[in-house]
Design a protein around this motif. Structure first.
Motif, mmCIF file in Angstrom:
data_model
loop_
_atom_site.group_PDB
_atom_site.id
_atom_site.type_symbol
_atom_site.label_atom_id
_atom_site.label_comp_id
_atom_site.label_asym_id
_atom_site.label_seq_id
_atom_site.Cartn_x
_atom_site.Cartn_y
_atom_site.Cartn_z
ATOM 1 N N LEU A 103 0.844 -1.194 0.000
ATOM 2 C CA LEU A 103 0.000 0.000 0.000
ATOM 3 C C LEU A 103 0.878 1.242 0.000
ATOM 4 C CD1 LEU A 103 -2.737 -0.881 2.666
ATOM 5 C CD2 LEU A 103 -2.962 -0.939 0.177
ATOM 6 N N GLY A 104 0.702 2.097 -0.996
ATOM 7 C CA GLY A 104 1.395 3.377 -1.013
ATOM 8 C C GLY A 104 0.625 4.396 -0.190
ATOM 9 N N ASP A 105 1.270 5.494 0.136
ATOM 10 C CA ASP A 105 0.601 6.529 0.926
ATOM 11 C C ASP A 105 -0.644 7.051 0.202
ATOM 12 O OD1 ASP A 105 2.516 6.304 2.898
ATOM 13 O OD2 ASP A 105 3.692 8.030 2.221
ATOM 14 N N ALA A 106 -0.592 7.128 -1.109
ATOM 15 C CA ALA A 106 -1.728 7.638 -1.871
ATOM 16 C C ALA A 106 -2.918 6.678 -1.847
ATOM 17 C CB ALA A 106 -1.312 7.919 -3.315
ATOM 18 N N ASP A 107 -2.687 5.430 -1.432
ATOM 19 C CA ASP A 107 -3.766 4.454 -1.361
ATOM 20 C C ASP A 107 -4.579 4.579 -0.073
ATOM 21 O OD1 ASP A 107 -2.877 3.304 -3.774
ATOM 22 O OD2 ASP A 107 -1.462 2.019 -2.706
ATOM 23 N N LEU A 108 -4.094 5.363 0.877
ATOM 24 C CA LEU A 108 -4.728 5.470 2.185
ATOM 25 C C LEU A 108 -5.701 6.644 2.189
ATOM 26 C CD1 LEU A 108 -1.519 4.937 4.342
ATOM 27 C CD2 LEU A 108 -3.172 3.203 3.602
ATOM 28 N N ASP A 109 -6.938 6.375 2.574
ATOM 29 C CA ASP A 109 -7.983 7.390 2.514
ATOM 30 C C ASP A 109 -8.922 7.200 3.704
ATOM 31 O OD1 ASP A 109 -10.265 8.910 1.962
ATOM 32 O OD2 ASP A 109 -10.061 8.654 -0.199
ATOM 33 N N PRO A 110 -8.903 8.110 4.692
ATOM 34 C CA PRO A 110 -9.769 7.926 5.861
ATOM 35 C C PRO A 110 -11.253 7.953 5.507
ATOM 36 C CG PRO A 110 -8.775 10.119 5.865
ATOM 37 C CD PRO A 110 -8.100 9.337 4.785
ATOM 38 N N ALA A 136 -9.771 8.171 15.754
ATOM 39 C CA ALA A 136 -8.802 9.272 15.678
ATOM 40 C C ALA A 136 -7.529 8.815 14.994
ATOM 41 C CB ALA A 136 -8.483 9.791 17.084
ATOM 42 N N PHE A 137 -7.070 9.620 14.046
ATOM 43 C CA PHE A 137 -5.802 9.397 13.355
ATOM 44 C C PHE A 137 -4.864 10.542 13.733
ATOM 45 C CE2 PHE A 137 -9.096 7.727 10.339
ATOM 46 C CZ PHE A 137 -8.804 6.376 10.505
ATOM 47 N N MET A 171 -11.201 4.704 19.186
ATOM 48 C CA MET A 171 -10.115 3.951 18.571
ATOM 49 C C MET A 171 -9.077 4.953 18.074
ATOM 50 S SD MET A 171 -12.579 1.474 16.281
ATOM 51 C CE MET A 171 -11.210 0.783 15.361
ATOM 52 N N THR A 172 -7.825 4.780 18.479
ATOM 53 C CA THR A 172 -6.751 5.669 18.037
ATOM 54 C C THR A 172 -5.677 4.841 17.345
ATOM 55 O OG1 THR A 172 -7.185 7.147 19.914
ATOM 56 C CG2 THR A 172 -5.092 7.414 18.751
ATOM 57 N N SER A 173 -5.345 5.229 16.118
ATOM 58 C CA SER A 173 -4.388 4.456 15.334
ATOM 59 C C SER A 173 -3.892 5.335 14.202
ATOM 60 C CB SER A 173 -5.048 3.194 14.767
ATOM 61 O OG SER A 173 -4.193 2.504 13.881
ATOM 62 N N SER A 174 -2.775 4.954 13.608
ATOM 63 C CA SER A 174 -2.411 5.595 12.350
ATOM 64 C C SER A 174 -3.369 5.089 11.277
ATOM 65 C CB SER A 174 -0.965 5.261 11.966
ATOM 66 O OG SER A 174 -0.859 3.909 11.543
ATOM 67 N N LEU A 175 -3.540 5.903 10.242
ATOM 68 C CA LEU A 175 -4.419 5.496 9.146
ATOM 69 C C LEU A 175 -3.917 4.218 8.493
ATOM 70 C CD1 LEU A 175 -6.750 5.936 7.189
ATOM 71 C CD2 LEU A 175 -5.301 7.563 5.928
ATOM 72 N N ARG A 176 -2.610 4.106 8.332
ATOM 73 C CA ARG A 176 -2.050 2.906 7.699
ATOM 74 C C ARG A 176 -2.331 1.665 8.534
ATOM 75 N NH1 ARG A 176 1.475 1.419 3.830
ATOM 76 N NH2 ARG A 176 1.818 3.594 3.235
ATOM 77 N N ASP A 177 -2.136 1.741 9.853
ATOM 78 C CA ASP A 177 -2.313 0.554 10.687
ATOM 79 C C ASP A 177 -3.777 0.134 10.755
ATOM 80 O OD1 ASP A 177 0.347 0.012 11.309
ATOM 81 O OD2 ASP A 177 0.364 1.417 12.982
ATOM 82 N N LEU A 178 -4.691 1.102 10.868
ATOM 83 C CA LEU A 178 -6.099 0.710 10.920
ATOM 84 C C LEU A 178 -6.545 0.149 9.572
ATOM 85 C CD1 LEU A 178 -8.538 0.452 12.708
ATOM 86 C CD2 LEU A 178 -9.245 2.755 12.022
ATOM 87 N N THR A 179 -6.012 0.683 8.488
ATOM 88 C CA THR A 179 -6.312 0.120 7.172
ATOM 89 C C THR A 179 -5.800 -1.311 7.076
ATOM 90 O OG1 THR A 179 -6.202 2.314 6.143
ATOM 91 C CG2 THR A 179 -5.974 0.410 4.685
ATOM 92 N N ARG A 183 -8.053 -4.578 6.372
ATOM 93 C CA ARG A 183 -7.784 -5.468 5.235
ATOM 94 C C ARG A 183 -7.442 -6.884 5.667
ATOM 95 N NH1 ARG A 183 -5.204 -4.121 0.308
ATOM 96 N NH2 ARG A 183 -3.482 -5.421 1.048
ATOM 97 N N GLY A 184 -7.115 -7.067 6.958
ATOM 98 C CA GLY A 184 -6.714 -8.379 7.433
ATOM 99 C C GLY A 184 -5.225 -8.614 7.371
ATOM 100 N N ASP A 185 -4.452 -7.565 7.047
ATOM 101 C CA ASP A 185 -2.993 -7.697 7.006
ATOM 102 C C ASP A 185 -2.399 -7.729 8.411
ATOM 103 O OD1 ASP A 185 -3.138 -7.507 4.213
ATOM 104 O OD2 ASP A 185 -3.002 -5.321 4.277
ATOM 105 N N LEU A 186 -3.124 -7.180 9.378
ATOM 106 C CA LEU A 186 -2.703 -7.123 10.774
ATOM 107 C C LEU A 186 -3.910 -7.467 11.624
ATOM 108 C CD1 LEU A 186 -0.545 -6.193 12.937
ATOM 109 C CD2 LEU A 186 -1.530 -3.891 12.705
ATOM 110 N N THR A 187 -3.775 -8.430 12.532
ATOM 111 C CA THR A 187 -4.923 -8.814 13.339
ATOM 112 C C THR A 187 -5.216 -7.749 14.384
ATOM 113 O OG1 THR A 187 -3.692 -9.998 15.071
ATOM 114 C CG2 THR A 187 -4.283 -11.249 13.069
ATOM 115 N N TRP A 188 -6.464 -7.693 14.795
ATOM 116 C CA TRP A 188 -6.886 -6.754 15.832
ATOM 117 C C TRP A 188 -6.069 -6.974 17.104
ATOM 118 C CZ3 TRP A 188 -11.066 -3.154 15.805
ATOM 119 C CH2 TRP A 188 -11.369 -2.606 17.058
ATOM 120 N N THR A 189 -5.930 -8.235 17.495
ATOM 121 C CA THR A 189 -5.203 -8.560 18.721
ATOM 122 C C THR A 189 -3.758 -8.095 18.653
ATOM 123 O OG1 THR A 189 -6.635 -10.467 19.145
ATOM 124 C CG2 THR A 189 -4.495 -10.437 20.252
#
Length: 228
Positions: A103-110, A136-137, A171-179, A183-189
């Motif tokens: 994912l590029g930065d341009a692919d991230l859209d809150p 919150a981002f 919920m507080t996270s970076s946009l990339r991490d919450l994305t 997407r399932g690339d990173l588990t909630w836990t």
């Protein structure tokens, strides 16, 4: 229809319609359940209204979409031919999840992320309705920093302005991490344990929150094993 490939192959004939920019993503939105022009725009925030209208007209002429008018209410629905594209959209999405993971930065859209999250809220899993989820981002600025999912008995709204209602959980996270979580690339836990996602609210709500979302359709797609 797009320019002809001048081939009798049915793949080539299908792609004369489907490989024009944005066309298959318009179909994706209709497959997901968008019916009104403004809903389609929310799912395709970087597509101009003029181009969206043009693509819808092309899909209507091709017999893939039906436009219905009831007074001032205009809706778009997939025809039987369009409904058969559900499998195409799902297969491409699964392939993209497995093999096009970067994912590029341009692919991230809150805006797009919150819109997708809102239509995957399972209201039946929310113990006390109404509920408000504040997202919150911290790295974002202006109106892109704070978002609210307002969950009522009959609908879920996305707000980029404080709705002025009590917040149930934040919920507080970076946009990339919450994305990545979505997407399932990173588990909630793992996101919570690593500090990439902070959840603030009553303990019972924090535990229940993951179950409030059905998650992205592609979150469960297996990823290929790393090579090397």
């Amino acid at each position: 229809m797009g320019a002809s490939y001048h081939q009798f192959c049915p793949v080539a004939k299908a792609m004369e319609l489907l490989d024009e920019r944005w066309t298959l993503l318009v179909v994706r939105e209709l497959v997901i359940g968008s019916r009104h022009f403004n809903e389609l725009r929310r799912g395709l925030p970087r597509m101009s209204p003029t181009l969206l209208s043009k693509r819808l007209q092309q899909l209507v002429r091709a017999g893939v979409v039906q436009r219905r008018v009831d007074g001032d209410d205009v809706t778009y629905e997939l025809t039987p031919a369009g409904a058969e594209l559900r499998g195409v959209v799902e297969t491409i999405g699964q392939w993209g999840t497995r093999w096009i993971g970067e994912l590029g930065d341009a692919d991230l859209d809150p805006n797009l992320l919150l819109w997708d999250m809102h239509r995957n809220v399972d209201r039946a899993a929310v113990d006390e309705i109404p509920a408000v989820v504040h997202v919150a981002f911290p790295e974002m600025t202006g109106r892109l920093r704070d978002w609210w999912l307002v969950i009522d008995a009959d609908e879920v709204d996305v707000c980029d302005i404080d709705p002025g209602r009590p917040v149930t959980v934040t919920m507080t996270s970076s946009l990339r991490d919450l994305t990545r979580v979505w997407r399932g690339d990173l588990t909630w836990t793992d996101a919570v344990r690593s500090g990439r996602l902070h959840v603030d609210g009553p303990a019972a709500v924090r535990r229940a929150l993951p179950g409030w979302f059905t998650m992205s359709d592609f979150a469960s797609v297996p990823r290929p094993a790393a090579v090397g």
